[in-house]
Design an enzyme around this catalytic site. Structure first.
Site, PDB file in Angstrom:
ATOM      1  N   SER A 171      11.913   9.355   6.595  1.00  0.00           N
ATOM      2  CA  SER A 171      12.345   8.137   6.574  1.00  0.00           C
ATOM      3  C   SER A 171      13.824   8.141   5.758  1.00  0.00           C
ATOM      4  CB  SER A 171      11.538   7.012   6.036  1.00  0.00           C
ATOM      5  OG  SER A 171      11.200   7.212   4.877  1.00  0.00           O
ATOM      6  N   GLY A 209      14.753   7.633   2.718  1.00  0.00           N
ATOM      7  CA  GLY A 209      14.847   8.469   1.437  1.00  0.00           C
ATOM      8  C   GLY A 209      14.930   9.994   1.573  1.00  0.00           C
ATOM      9  N   GLU A 210      14.094  10.503   2.532  1.00  0.00           N
ATOM     10  CA  GLU A 210      14.053  11.500   2.782  1.00  0.00           C
ATOM     11  C   GLU A 210      15.324  12.316   3.570  1.00  0.00           C
ATOM     12  OE1 GLU A 210       9.642  10.457   2.632  1.00  0.00           O
ATOM     13  OE2 GLU A 210      11.589   9.783   3.606  1.00  0.00           O
ATOM     14  N   ALA A 211      15.984  11.509   4.481  1.00  0.00           N
ATOM     15  CA  ALA A 211      17.027  11.676   5.174  1.00  0.00           C
ATOM     16  C   ALA A 211      18.271  11.978   4.158  1.00  0.00           C
ATOM     17  CB  ALA A 211      17.431  10.612   6.016  1.00  0.00           C
TER      18      ALA A 211
END
Length: 426
Positions: free
Chosen positions: A55, A57-59
């Site tokens: 999502s 944050g990980e992007a």
């Protein structure tokens, strides 16, 4: 777990996906990118590297890794970046625009992560044919992992985190996940490393710095003269911010506010609800506690000392921290995981948090031992801590400098991942 048992498990898993897919089409959050999630209108281009970022944050973590990558060949390094959410996809689009615009040997293509139905994932892996797949944080999808195994694609799980609850869920079928284990796991702490080791085997696990520290810029306190809220907060009155407080902790937060305004009656208290649509709940709470209050939208000049300002304007929490004498960071008096206490800290304010801040456990408990943040076991301890800070606030520039050093000492995660990627690709 033997090959036949894995195949049987995946067959059952695939049947569950086939039953679910017709229903998922009616999910409003999944309609966006549906054709990419189902590969119904085409497939992405082949890539050397596939990075999955669940999502938003990980992007952002993927973006940091991309900044450090270099092509090991004379041609461009082709990178497919995937995500499950609209926010993540929009972030990956911006990352691709920046990285591709640099023309430094990377060609980045964003795409929605397909549904993990095994046949879909096999088709995706066969089309992309990556030399390496990178999973960020905790994206353990059986269909994806199995497709990579079939295609002979090594998998690197980086910036890995795993909660006790998640581990318990995976251990319900340990043989399957061990058979599909990533080739290498880079966990962000020894605790996370032990959990991954329990599931996949300790020999696969390394420890790395958290990439989230790389994302944090060298923030400095905002001078009052340039702070957009300077005319709303009197310079001589203590200003205390309750940042991102949640409705589930309303009872304790109101008791904290009442105690604070009783013991330091000249204080201006800025109360920032995490969710603006709960503003009426907070209004009733401060009224019930007998506190003077006003809405931020009604202020035309400095708030009167002794007033609780219910902040009904978006986007002003960080500037408020820039004027605060002390700050309590919400989401932490109830088991909600906590909110971002690094925002006040990098603004030069020592944050006080409740005992529940597991969402920010990656920061490390060293931050408490160093005195950069204060953990209170309940609202009473939080009150004592806030009063202590109000009565003797440390110099803002000293707090910000110590916070900056703490962050700098923990950077390097994105570079560590990029080196591992280079090793695999070479």
């Amino acid at each position: 777990m033997g090959k036949s048992a894995v195949d049987m498990a995946l067959a059952a898993y695939g049947l569950a996906w086939k039953a679910a897919l017709p229903l998922l089409k009616y999910n409003s959050r999944l309609k966006e990118g549906w054709s990419q999630r189902t590969l119904s209108e085409g497939e992405p281009a082949p890539a050397d590297l596939w990075i999955q970022a669940a999502s938003g944050g990980e992007a952002y973590l993927a973006w940091e890794v991309l900044k450090h990558l270099e092509s090991p060949w004379s041609r461009s390094l082709r990178v497919l970046t995937t995500t499950n959410t609209l926010q993540g996809f929009q972030t990956l689009l911006r990352a691709a625009e920046e990285i591709n615009g640099r023309k430094n040997g990377l060609a980045v293509q964003p795409w929605y992560f397909p549904f993990d139905e095994p046949n879909l994932m096999r088709r995706m892996a066969a089309r992309v044919r990556p030399r390496l797949a990178v999973i960020l944080e905790t994206e353990i999808w059986p269909g994806f992992l199995h497709a990579c195994k079939r295609q002979g694609v090594p998998v690197l799980l980086a910036n890995g985190r795993m909660s006790t609850k998640s581990l318990g869920g995976y251990l319900a079928w340990p043989g399957l996940f061990r058979a599909l284990a990533p080739d290498r796991i880079m966990a962000v702490s020894e605790t996370d490393g032990r959990r991954f080791g329990t599931l996949f085997g300790r020999d696969r696990v390394w420890i790395m710095p958290n990439i989230k520290f790389d994302r944090m810029g060298d923030a400095s306190p905002m001078p009052r003269a340039s702070n957009p809220l300077r005319d709303l907060i009197p310079a001589r009155a203590p200003f205390v911010v309750f940042g991102s407080v949640r409705k589930e902790e309303e009872h304790d937060a109101i008791l904290l506010a009442k105690g604070l305004m009783s013991k330091r009656s000249g204080t201006v208290l800025g109360l920032f609800p995490r969710h603006m649509h709960h503003m009426d709940l907070w209004r009733k709470g401060v009224e019930g506690a007998g506190l003077n209050w006003t809405l931020r939208s009604r202020l035309t000049g400095p708030a009167a000392p002794g007033t609780v300002v219910l902040w009904d304007s978006f986007g002003e929490l960080v500037p408020a921290y820039g004027l605060a004498t002390a700050a309590f960071v919400g989401g932490s008096l109830a088991p909600l995981g906590g909110q971002n206490f690094l925002e006040p800290l990098t603004s030069g304010v020592t944050p006080v948090t409740g005992p529940h801040w597991k969402n920010f456990a990656w920061v490390g408990r060293d931050i408490l031992a160093s005195g950069l943040a204060v953990e209170a076991k309940d609202w009473r301890e939080a009150l004592e801590s806030l009063i202590k800070i109000i009565d003797g606030p440390p110099a803002r520039k000293d707090v910000a400098a110590a916070a900056k050093q703490y962050i700098r000492d923990r950077r390097g995660g994105a570079e560590a991942v990029s080196k591992q990627v280079a090793d695999f690709l070479k």
